[in-house]
Motif scaffolding. Sequence first.
Motif, short mmCIF file in Angstrom:
data_model
loop_
_atom_site.label_atom_id
_atom_site.label_comp_id
_atom_site.label_asym_id
_atom_site.label_seq_id
_atom_site.Cartn_x
_atom_site.Cartn_y
_atom_site.Cartn_z
N ALA A 91 -3.75 2.75 -1.11
CA ALA A 91 -2.60 3.23 -1.88
C ALA A 91 -3.03 3.88 -3.18
CB ALA A 91 -1.65 2.06 -2.15
N SER A 92 -3.97 3.29 -3.89
CA SER A 92 -4.39 3.88 -5.16
C SER A 92 -5.18 5.16 -4.94
CB SER A 92 -5.21 2.87 -5.97
OG SER A 92 -6.34 2.40 -5.24
N ALA A 93 -5.94 5.26 -3.86
CA ALA A 93 -6.63 6.51 -3.55
C ALA A 93 -5.63 7.62 -3.23
CB ALA A 93 -7.60 6.31 -2.39
N ASP A 94 -4.58 7.28 -2.48
CA ASP A 94 -3.53 8.27 -2.20
C ASP A 94 -2.85 8.72 -3.48
OD1 ASP A 94 -4.05 8.13 0.49
OD2 ASP A 94 -2.31 6.89 0.99
N ALA A 95 -2.57 7.78 -4.38
CA ALA A 95 -1.92 8.14 -5.64
C ALA A 95 -2.82 9.04 -6.49
CB ALA A 95 -1.57 6.87 -6.41
N LEU A 96 -4.11 8.76 -6.47
CA LEU A 96 -5.04 9.59 -7.24
C LEU A 96 -5.12 11.00 -6.66
CD1 LEU A 96 -7.01 9.65 -9.60
CD2 LEU A 96 -8.81 8.91 -8.01
N ALA A 97 -5.16 11.10 -5.34
CA ALA A 97 -5.18 12.42 -4.72
C ALA A 97 -3.93 13.20 -5.06
CB ALA A 97 -5.35 12.29 -3.20
N ALA A 98 -2.77 12.55 -5.03
CA ALA A 98 -1.51 13.22 -5.34
C ALA A 98 -1.44 13.65 -6.79
CB ALA A 98 -0.34 12.30 -5.01
N ALA A 99 -2.19 13.00 -7.66
CA ALA A 99 -2.15 13.33 -9.09
C ALA A 99 -2.97 14.57 -9.44
CB ALA A 99 -2.68 12.14 -9.90
N GLN A 100 -3.72 15.10 -8.50
CA GLN A 100 -4.58 16.25 -8.80
C GLN A 100 -3.77 17.54 -8.73
OE1 GLN A 100 -7.57 15.17 -9.96
NE2 GLN A 100 -6.56 13.24 -9.45
N ARG A 101 -3.02 17.81 -9.79
CA ARG A 101 -2.13 18.97 -9.83
C ARG A 101 -2.69 20.12 -10.65
NH1 ARG A 101 1.48 14.54 -10.41
NH2 ARG A 101 2.74 14.22 -8.54
N THR A 102 -3.77 19.88 -11.36
CA THR A 102 -4.45 20.94 -12.10
C THR A 102 -5.94 20.83 -11.83
OG1 THR A 102 -4.70 19.56 -14.08
CG2 THR A 102 -2.70 20.91 -13.91
N GLY A 103 -6.65 21.92 -12.07
CA GLY A 103 -8.08 21.92 -11.86
C GLY A 103 -8.45 22.15 -10.40
N PRO A 104 -9.75 22.13 -10.09
CA PRO A 104 -10.22 22.45 -8.74
C PRO A 104 -9.64 21.57 -7.65
CG PRO A 104 -12.04 22.43 -10.29
CD PRO A 104 -10.86 21.91 -11.03
N GLU A 134 -12.81 4.78 -11.22
CA GLU A 134 -12.07 4.21 -12.34
C GLU A 134 -10.60 3.99 -12.02
OE1 GLU A 134 -12.49 6.64 -15.76
OE2 GLU A 134 -14.70 6.62 -15.74
N TRP A 135 -10.07 4.74 -11.05
CA TRP A 135 -8.63 4.72 -10.79
C TRP A 135 -8.28 4.04 -9.47
CZ3 TRP A 135 -6.35 5.80 -15.12
CH2 TRP A 135 -6.99 6.63 -16.03
N ILE A 136 -9.26 3.40 -8.84
CA ILE A 136 -9.03 2.76 -7.55
C ILE A 136 -8.88 1.25 -7.73
CG2 ILE A 136 -9.88 2.43 -5.20
CD1 ILE A 136 -9.18 5.33 -5.91
N ASP A 137 -7.81 0.73 -7.19
CA ASP A 137 -7.57 -0.71 -7.21
C ASP A 137 -8.17 -1.30 -5.93
OD1 ASP A 137 -6.67 -3.30 -7.14
OD2 ASP A 137 -4.53 -2.81 -7.19
N THR A 138 -9.30 -1.96 -6.06
CA THR A 138 -10.01 -2.47 -4.88
C THR A 138 -9.66 -3.92 -4.55
OG1 THR A 138 -11.91 -3.15 -6.24
CG2 THR A 138 -11.95 -0.92 -5.31
N SER A 139 -8.56 -4.40 -5.08
CA SER A 139 -8.19 -5.81 -4.84
C SER A 139 -8.12 -6.13 -3.36
CB SER A 139 -6.85 -6.12 -5.51
OG SER A 139 -6.89 -5.86 -6.89
N THR A 140 -7.49 -5.26 -2.59
CA THR A 140 -7.35 -5.43 -1.15
C THR A 140 -7.55 -4.07 -0.48
OG1 THR A 140 -4.98 -4.95 -1.14
CG2 THR A 140 -5.65 -7.26 -1.51
N PRO A 141 -7.80 -4.04 0.82
CA PRO A 141 -7.84 -2.74 1.50
C PRO A 141 -6.55 -1.94 1.33
CG PRO A 141 -8.81 -4.43 2.89
CD PRO A 141 -8.20 -5.14 1.72
N GLU A 142 -5.40 -2.65 1.31
CA GLU A 142 -4.12 -1.95 1.14
C GLU A 142 -4.02 -1.29 -0.23
OE1 GLU A 142 -2.82 -5.95 2.93
OE2 GLU A 142 -4.75 -5.05 2.36
N SER A 143 -4.38 -2.02 -1.27
CA SER A 143 -4.31 -1.45 -2.62
C SER A 143 -5.32 -0.33 -2.79
CB SER A 143 -4.52 -2.53 -3.67
OG SER A 143 -5.85 -3.05 -3.63
#
Length: 425
Positions: free
Chosen positions: A224-237, A212-221
């Motif tokens: 980048a969006s996968a990195d941003a999602l990983a960085a957002a995991q500040r709570t929970g497992p 739901e949170w991945i921008d698949t428009s291009t390989p670059e996006s």
Amino acid sequence: MTRRGRFRGRAIDAEVDAFLGIRYAEPPFGARRFAEPVPVHHEGDCLEFGPIAPQSVRLPGAPVWRPGDEDVLSLNVWAPSTSDGPWPVLFYVHGGAYTFGSSAQPDYDGAALARAGLVVVTCNYRLGFEGFGHVPGRPDNRGLLDQRAALRWVRENIAVFGGDPDKITVGGQSAGAGSALFLAAWEPVRRVIAHSVPNRFYTQGFARRVAEWIDTSTPESTVASADALAAAQRTGPLAYDPVLFGPVADGLPALRPDVDALLCHTDVEYLLFEAVGTFRPPGLREFGRAWGVPDHVVAAYAHFEDAQVRLAGDFVFGEPTTRLAEAHGRAFLARLTRPPAWHTADVPFSFGTLDGAEFLLGGPAGDDERALSRRMLQAWVDFCTTGDPGWTGVRHWGDEVEARREPWRGVDLSAPVDYPVQPPG
């Protein structure tokens, strides 16, 4: 230069020839993006490693991904230069949390193993969302499908390089070890080498929540969006180990009883992740509960100064690898205890690539390290050749290891990852 059939490679020295960047499938982009790999017929020069799969990680001594690099499905062959043979084949899958890495990393140079009598093959495959993300109407686990296509290429073509297609060992470390289990379940291989098998596989629901949170428009996006999602995991497992991608499966495949198995894990696996700053758990109990580790297991680690590190390493790598050996019944099992004995420290010893591996080794290699490397490398060669690594004597882990294992008795490790996902904000 040297030639094997339609492939032109280069002589590393008088004993080993290398053929690098052999394309085994079409570029998985454009109309082929998120689809099954399409085999390709390669001819000509095989002199340089091919481009690596989309990722943001930069590893020492290894190439980086550059936007526009699309011909990422390639493999490499190191072969003895003599006419003797056919030689046993080691098909090795690199690790990297199913998210980063490549076959061009210096640790995976196959020359030393080829000098000792193997044909060694390594491959690139799709990583992260490109390889394991959920895309409606497209196959899951595309990274594993890439590996499978590469393995089939090996079976069909390896005789040209002096390899024996009926004597293939599939190997890997970490994500590569998990991959090797799937390949051994799907394809007719003789043997498996699996170091630090991760207890990580994912539900369809988790994969959909990530998508739901991945921008698949291009390989670059996508990266980048996968990195941003990983960085957002500040709570929970996921706050403790934000790995978002991997095989979507009900579980790790068991090793077939007719397949020879050589397994290994290191003593303090998660010490590496603490050292590089990607594993920073707070209190032991809070961490254990977030990951669903029973309280009695958590309590058994409280006396360790590095309790969270040891608990995480045993939970994700050590105990799952040991259980695979026990379930198989006749697998060979080793533990690397030479300090720092952290995740991936065993790889340069087994490949004979100690030079330049000072970080993984915790310092420069001396005589003791080179002697250990010779033993580990030869064990791999012997195992790929005969199914026996040549170990002698009685293996006994000792009281400390048995005490660490005892709390895990009866604990179910078979549940796939189905964690909540924190949106980027």
